[in-house]
Scaffold this motif. Structure first.
Motif, PDB file in Angstrom:
ATOM      1  N   PRO A  50       0.816  -1.175  -0.150  1.00 58.42           N
ATOM      2  CA  PRO A  50       0.003   0.016  -0.035  1.00 58.42           C
ATOM      3  C   PRO A  50       0.795   1.385  -0.002  1.00 58.42           C
ATOM      4  N   ALA A  51       2.125   1.408   0.660  1.00 57.76           N
ATOM      5  CA  ALA A  51       2.671   2.466   0.768  1.00 57.76           C
ATOM      6  C   ALA A  51       3.378   2.563  -0.452  1.00 57.76           C
ATOM      7  N   GLU A  52       3.988   1.593  -1.183  1.00 62.25           N
ATOM      8  CA  GLU A  52       4.361   1.624  -2.559  1.00 62.25           C
ATOM      9  C   GLU A  52       3.364   2.203  -3.664  1.00 62.25           C
ATOM     10  N   MET A  53       2.162   1.803  -3.451  1.00 61.71           N
ATOM     11  CA  MET A  53       1.088   2.377  -4.296  1.00 61.71           C
ATOM     12  C   MET A  53       1.096   3.813  -4.395  1.00 61.71           C
ATOM     13  N   PHE A  54       0.943   4.412  -3.144  1.00 62.44           N
ATOM     14  CA  PHE A  54       0.695   5.837  -2.861  1.00 62.44           C
ATOM     15  C   PHE A  54       2.094   6.441  -3.436  1.00 62.44           C
ATOM     16  N   LYS A  55       3.525   6.017  -3.488  1.00 68.78           N
ATOM     17  CA  LYS A  55       4.425   6.433  -3.984  1.00 68.78           C
ATOM     18  C   LYS A  55       4.689   6.525  -5.327  1.00 68.78           C
ATOM     19  N   LEU A  56       4.214   5.493  -6.033  1.00 73.03           N
ATOM     20  CA  LEU A  56       4.088   5.328  -7.515  1.00 73.03           C
ATOM     21  C   LEU A  56       3.149   6.238  -8.023  1.00 73.03           C
ATOM     22  N   TRP A  57       1.830   6.350  -7.203  1.00 69.65           N
ATOM     23  CA  TRP A  57       0.692   6.869  -7.861  1.00 69.65           C
ATOM     24  C   TRP A  57       1.123   8.427  -7.977  1.00 69.65           C
ATOM     25  N   PHE A  58       1.694   9.162  -6.941  1.00 69.13           N
ATOM     26  CA  PHE A  58       2.160  10.471  -6.901  1.00 69.13           C
ATOM     27  C   PHE A  58       3.202  10.684  -8.049  1.00 69.13           C
ATOM     28  N   GLU A  59       4.060   9.556  -8.214  1.00 70.95           N
ATOM     29  CA  GLU A  59       5.354   9.699  -9.079  1.00 70.95           C
ATOM     30  C   GLU A  59       4.813   9.779 -10.430  1.00 70.95           C
ATOM     31  N   THR A  60       3.988   9.055 -10.876  1.00 70.12           N
ATOM     32  CA  THR A  60       3.353   8.863 -12.260  1.00 70.12           C
ATOM     33  C   THR A  60       2.387   9.854 -12.590  1.00 70.12           C
ATOM     34  N   LEU A  61       1.280  10.296 -11.690  1.00 69.43           N
ATOM     35  CA  LEU A  61       0.470  11.380 -12.019  1.00 69.43           C
ATOM     36  C   LEU A  61       0.736  12.550 -12.557  1.00 69.43           C
ATOM     37  N   ILE A  62       1.729  12.887 -12.292  1.00 67.54           N
ATOM     38  CA  ILE A  62       2.320  14.373 -12.572  1.00 67.54           C
ATOM     39  C   ILE A  62       3.964  14.005 -12.936  1.00 67.54           C
ATOM     40  N   PRO A  63       4.077  13.389 -14.254  1.00 66.75           N
ATOM     41  CA  PRO A  63       5.469  13.163 -14.449  1.00 66.75           C
ATOM     42  C   PRO A  63       6.498  14.343 -14.527  1.00 66.75           C
ATOM     43  N   SER A  64       7.830  14.011 -14.066  1.00 68.43           N
ATOM     44  CA  SER A  64       8.797  15.084 -14.280  1.00 68.43           C
ATOM     45  C   SER A  64       8.947  15.419 -15.734  1.00 68.43           C
ATOM     46  N   PRO A  65       9.729  16.712 -15.946  1.00 70.43           N
ATOM     47  CA  PRO A  65       9.750  16.979 -17.273  1.00 70.43           C
ATOM     48  C   PRO A  65      10.697  15.884 -18.144  1.00 70.43           C
ATOM     49  N   GLU A  66      11.570  15.113 -17.500  1.00 70.37           N
ATOM     50  CA  GLU A  66      12.354  14.242 -18.337  1.00 70.37           C
ATOM     51  C   GLU A  66      11.633  12.965 -18.499  1.00 70.37           C
ATOM     52  N   CYS A  67      10.693  12.644 -17.757  1.00 71.38           N
ATOM     53  CA  CYS A  67       9.850  11.653 -17.964  1.00 71.38           C
ATOM     54  C   CYS A  67       8.539  11.684 -18.702  1.00 71.38           C
ATOM     55  N   ARG A  68       8.060  12.868 -19.062  1.00 69.84           N
ATOM     56  CA  ARG A  68       6.766  13.433 -19.596  1.00 69.84           C
ATOM     57  C   ARG A  68       6.512  12.751 -21.008  1.00 69.84           C
ATOM     58  N   ASN A  69       7.452  12.253 -21.616  1.00 67.71           N
ATOM     59  CA  ASN A  69       7.574  11.765 -23.000  1.00 67.71           C
ATOM     60  C   ASN A  69       7.840  10.378 -22.857  1.00 67.71           C
ATOM     61  N   ALA A  70       7.936   9.534 -21.921  1.00 70.79           N
ATOM     62  CA  ALA A  70       8.355   8.286 -21.699  1.00 70.79           C
ATOM     63  C   ALA A  70       7.310   7.398 -22.513  1.00 70.79           C
ATOM     64  N   THR A  71       7.522   6.565 -23.209  1.00 69.55           N
ATOM     65  CA  THR A  71       6.696   5.614 -23.878  1.00 69.55           C
ATOM     66  C   THR A  71       6.795   4.203 -23.387  1.00 69.55           C
ATOM     67  N   LEU A  72       5.678   3.255 -23.421  1.00 74.56           N
ATOM     68  CA  LEU A  72       5.487   2.110 -22.992  1.00 74.56           C
ATOM     69  C   LEU A  72       6.689   1.151 -23.402  1.00 74.56           C
ATOM     70  N   ARG A  73       6.968   0.452 -22.713  1.00 75.61           N
ATOM     71  CA  ARG A  73       8.137  -0.857 -22.731  1.00 75.61           C
ATOM     72  C   ARG A  73       7.585  -1.494 -23.934  1.00 75.61           C
ATOM     73  N   VAL A  74       8.731  -1.638 -24.619  1.00 70.16           N
ATOM     74  CA  VAL A  74       8.680  -2.639 -25.993  1.00 70.16           C
ATOM     75  C   VAL A  74       9.720  -3.882 -25.769  1.00 70.16           C
ATOM     76  N   LYS A  75      10.444  -3.692 -24.610  1.00 68.87           N
ATOM     77  CA  LYS A  75      11.443  -4.845 -24.593  1.00 68.87           C
ATOM     78  C   LYS A  75      10.691  -6.023 -24.103  1.00 68.87           C
ATOM     79  N   PRO A  76      10.838  -7.318 -24.921  1.00 68.89           N
ATOM     80  CA  PRO A  76      10.199  -8.563 -24.493  1.00 68.89           C
ATOM     81  C   PRO A  76      10.711  -8.936 -23.368  1.00 68.89           C
TER      82      PRO A  76
END
Length: 459
Positions: free
Chosen positions: A430-456
């Motif tokens: 649960p604690a990690e869920m909150f951390k990941l939610w706030f991290e990914t909800l508003i991406p930082s400038p360097e991560c704003r254009n990150a694309t979905l994984r394609v590595k198999p």
């Protein structure tokens, strides 16, 4: 004397020749009259230009069964071997039961068993025998040596109809506008009564219900429901009742909540879905210890619906299922693991299936899964059972590298924006869920254009 005989012979020939010619005609008339007297008239005049057939011909069967090998210039050759195996090679319990179900439901081998009759037969079996079956112990030679959870499953695997204890009736809209206001995504989350913190974290993070903003700013309707069985703790059950009244997102059935009963959550959820939320376009089914980037999932599904390469959208949507797909998996025979499946119960390889940590499929496929599940015997591992149902439907699950049901690969260096390239990751507290939610909800400038994984996923 000779001249007299010659004269009479000429007369006899002249008299007999017409009789000989008329003899076949007389025989034909007699046969025709006999047929009419036996079968009735072949037809009748019913007015100018109208002829009504009155012959009572035998009805032809809908399907024919080849009686054996025939060689004919005028007829297509019959197969040398039968269409279906007359004997089952495997002596494993599940294989035998499924084989018998297949034969009983085969419209050619059992032509008098209609779909309705077959469904009623299975329903009556379940309703009349949902107490543990102690007689089944003798069908498995190693039954007494099996782990407790395997014994419990075998004794109750004939039961699949359980009453609903808590039924959240307001998850989806009803009435004439139900289809218009149907959710784009319905979150069906497997949980247990004791996991209060997990459910609270999900409600506050990736499992929020209502109008959810996608990454490109659009609003999409998302609904949530938690899937549970019964626990042995009265305190937990009472607390769950209060939780249900507060949030209205608890769906609970009258069966014991155990790992090998997760399959029941699938088949019972499909039935509930067909009644309570039949117009939802997509379904996420997963565990309560995963983290889902819901806005990114909505973006992905929106792109799927808008994909112009789908020439027949309805047909493709009826087969849409995506996740972390596992191929050529074999049953685990080590009896000290929770995934242990003895050889006396099941033989063979598992079909391709999406990992149970999290999978997304279309609502139209869910309706098909409900129907086909009536023809597939319950299996103790829920994601394998889903694969069995998909195979019966001729549906192949699609693997997507952004579903990390086994977490990030240990040998893969984790980039700063790695969490922005996923759709799902397992396991998270649960604690990690909150951390990941706030991290990914508003991406930082360097991560704003990150694309979905394609590595198999590495094999």
């Amino acid at each position: 004397m000779a001249s007299c005989l010659c004269r009479y012979r000429r007369r006899i020939i002249l008299f007999c020749s017409p009789c000989i010619l008329l003899l076949p005609v007389c025989i034909y008339v007699m046969i025709a009259m006999s047929y009419v007297m036996k079968h009735g008239d072949t037809g009748g005049y019913a007015g100018p230009g109208t002829y009504v057939s009155t012959v009572s011909l035998p009805l032809l069967p809908d399907r024919f069964i080849a009686r054996g090998l025939k060689r004919s210039r005028d007829l297509a050759p019959h197969p040398e071997k039968s269409f279906w195996r007359s004997e089952l090679e495997s002596g494993a319990l599940w294989n035998i039961i499924q084989y018998m179900m297949d034969r009983q439901r085969n419209p050619i081998l059992s032509p008098n068993l209609t779909i309705e009759t077959s469904s009623n037969l299975e329903r009556s079996k379940s309703e009349n025998g949902c107490s543990p079956n102690s007689n089944i112990d003798i069908t498995m030679p190693d039954f007494l040596t099996l782990p407790t959870q395997m014994k419990n499953f075998v004794r109750t695997m004939h039961c699949r109809d359980y009453a609903i204890i808590i039924d959240p009736s307001d998850v989806c809209n009803h009435g004439p506008l139900a289809k218009k206001w149907a959710p784009m995504l319905l979150l069906a989350i497997k949980t247990q009564t004791a996991n209060f913190e997990n459910r609270e974290a999900i409600r506050e993070t990736w499992g929020r219900s209502g109008r959810i903003k996608t990454r490109d700013g659009q609003l999409k309707i998302v609904r949530r429901v938690f899937l549970l069985g019964k626990s042995k703790s009265r305190q937990h059950e009472e607390k769950l009742q209060l939780e249900s009244k507060k949030y209205g997102d608890i769906l609970q059935w009258e069966f014991t909540d155990a790992f090998f009963n997760l399959t029941l959550k699938d088949v019972l959820f499909w039935e509930w879905f067909s009644r309570r939320c039949p117009h939802a376009r997509f379904i996420f089914k997963g565990d309560d210890d995963v983290f889902v980037r819901t806005p990114a999932v909505l973006d992905y599904l929106q792109a799927v619906e808008a994909n112009e390469s789908l020439s027949d959208e309805s047909k493709n949507m009826e087969s849409f299922v995506i996740g972390d797909v596992i191929h050529n998996a074999a049953p685990i025979r080590t009896n000290n693991t929770k995934y242990f499946i003895p050889e006396s119960f099941f033989k063979g390889l598992y079909p391709s299936y999406p990992g149970g940590g999290g999978v997304v499929y279309s609502g139209s496929l869910a309706h098909r899964l409900l129907e086909v599940s009536q023809r597939v015997h319950l299996f103790p591992i829920d994601d394998v059972y889903l694969g069995m149902c998909l195979r019966r439907l001729g549906v192949y699950p699609v693997h997507h590298p952004a579903f990390l049901t086994f977490d990030f690969p240990k040998d893969e260096p984790k980039e700063p924006c790695a969490n922005h390239t996923i759709l799902l990751v397992h396991k998270r507290s649960p604690a990690e869920m909150f951390k990941l939610w706030f991290e990914t909800l508003i991406p930082s400038p360097e991560c704003r254009n990150a694309t979905l994984r394609v590595k198999p996923r590495p094999d």
